[in-house]
Design an enzyme around this catalytic site. Sequence first.
Site, mmCIF file in Angstrom:
data_model
loop_
_atom_site.group_PDB
_atom_site.id
_atom_site.type_symbol
_atom_site.label_atom_id
_atom_site.label_comp_id
_atom_site.label_asym_id
_atom_site.label_seq_id
_atom_site.Cartn_x
_atom_site.Cartn_y
_atom_site.Cartn_z
ATOM 1 N N TYR A 33 -22.039 -12.267 23.644
ATOM 2 C CA TYR A 33 -23.121 -12.614 24.568
ATOM 3 C C TYR A 33 -23.526 -11.413 25.380
ATOM 4 C CZ TYR A 33 -19.979 -12.669 28.625
ATOM 5 O OH TYR A 33 -19.110 -12.303 29.626
ATOM 6 N N ARG A 52 -25.407 -2.612 23.384
ATOM 7 C CA ARG A 52 -24.048 -3.164 23.449
ATOM 8 C C ARG A 52 -23.932 -4.425 22.603
ATOM 9 N NH1 ARG A 52 -21.434 -4.566 29.199
ATOM 10 N NH2 ARG A 52 -23.004 -6.221 29.095
ATOM 11 N N ARG A 100 -15.255 -26.234 9.324
ATOM 12 C CA ARG A 100 -14.219 -25.590 10.130
ATOM 13 C C ARG A 100 -13.126 -24.998 9.253
ATOM 14 N NH1 ARG A 100 -9.576 -25.665 13.087
ATOM 15 N NH2 ARG A 100 -9.772 -25.012 15.270
ATOM 16 N N HIS A 102 -10.627 -21.117 9.451
ATOM 17 C CA HIS A 102 -10.421 -19.894 10.206
ATOM 18 C C HIS A 102 -11.089 -18.682 9.562
ATOM 19 C CE1 HIS A 102 -7.470 -22.337 12.312
ATOM 20 N NE2 HIS A 102 -7.300 -21.354 13.191
ATOM 21 N N LYS A 149 -17.875 -7.835 24.041
ATOM 22 C CA LYS A 149 -18.328 -8.857 24.992
ATOM 23 C C LYS A 149 -18.338 -10.213 24.281
ATOM 24 C CE LYS A 149 -21.514 -9.358 28.883
ATOM 25 N NZ LYS A 149 -20.468 -9.237 29.913
ATOM 26 N N GLU A 182 -10.115 -4.219 35.476
ATOM 27 C CA GLU A 182 -11.480 -4.639 35.792
ATOM 28 C C GLU A 182 -11.433 -6.039 36.374
ATOM 29 O OE1 GLU A 182 -13.802 -4.895 32.195
ATOM 30 O OE2 GLU A 182 -12.188 -5.856 31.088
ATOM 31 N N LEU A 207 -14.305 -3.490 29.571
ATOM 32 C CA LEU A 207 -15.651 -3.543 29.021
ATOM 33 C C LEU A 207 -16.474 -2.394 29.601
ATOM 34 C CD1 LEU A 207 -17.706 -5.276 27.314
ATOM 35 C CD2 LEU A 207 -18.373 -6.300 29.494
#
Length: 287
Positions: A33, A52, A100, A102, A149, A182, A207
């Site tokens: 995101y 990014r 579903r 993995h 992120k 952070e 990050l």
Amino acid sequence: MPRIAYVNGRYVKHRDASVHIEDRGYQFADGVYEVCEVRHGYIVDLTRHLNRLDRSLGELRIASPMSRAALTQVIRQTLRRNRVRNGLFYLQVTRGVARRDHVFPAEGTPPSLVITAKSTDPKIIAAKNANGIKAITVTDNRWDRVDIKSVGLLPNAMARQQAKEAGAQEAIYVDGDGMVKEGAATNVWIVDSNGTLVTRPAEHGILRGITRTTLMDVAARLGLKIAERNFSVSEMLAAREVFLTAATSICFPVISVDGLPIANGHPGSVSRKIREAFFDVAEKIAI
């Protein structure tokens, strides 16, 4: 006016927006995101945010949902439909919808793209800047790739809740050696005894914040010295100033950590100067 969201090719009412129950973002936090500030009708630092985003997608081997030019137009249209002049947009890309399992879904499975936008009250941000915020320290318990992120933010949510219950607004992660990493949703800076701005290197373990990066340009404009190095909790507590950077807050001064005051317990002058100069230096793209 109802809020509007963009979901996989459609603009829909925010209250009606939905993704499939087997979207891998929902099932596995298999997505990334970005959050980007909008100020005075301009998108702030969009190029760096999209750079990014591309990096995060590449690290997780998720296909880009569309070209950058097309994505920019969708972002603008979402902001326009929500009449945002001061606020933010949230953009999320996941590996898409699949049974579903993995392992990754079949090649060619389209990624999912969701964009939302909302207005914020500049007065609330101004009040936090005037009064400063409080923080606590917590042991870092996240996965190793925090440079991506990712939407996998459960440890961050738990840390923020711990901060709230302690009467603070942010949790600052500390590594096993007692060194500051952070915040749960911010980068951490100190102003040391020599007046140097200090922040942890972003090659690994934190990050690389977009606001953090632009702040370095701002500091250069203001003639401020920056050092990227590790620093301890004790050094942070003894600092002349502590402040946090993030896209939606720019530069919040921290007045106490773990109940202990920073300097005189009031916001400092360096963070104020940076905040006042930031918008002039940052990239601005009209909506």
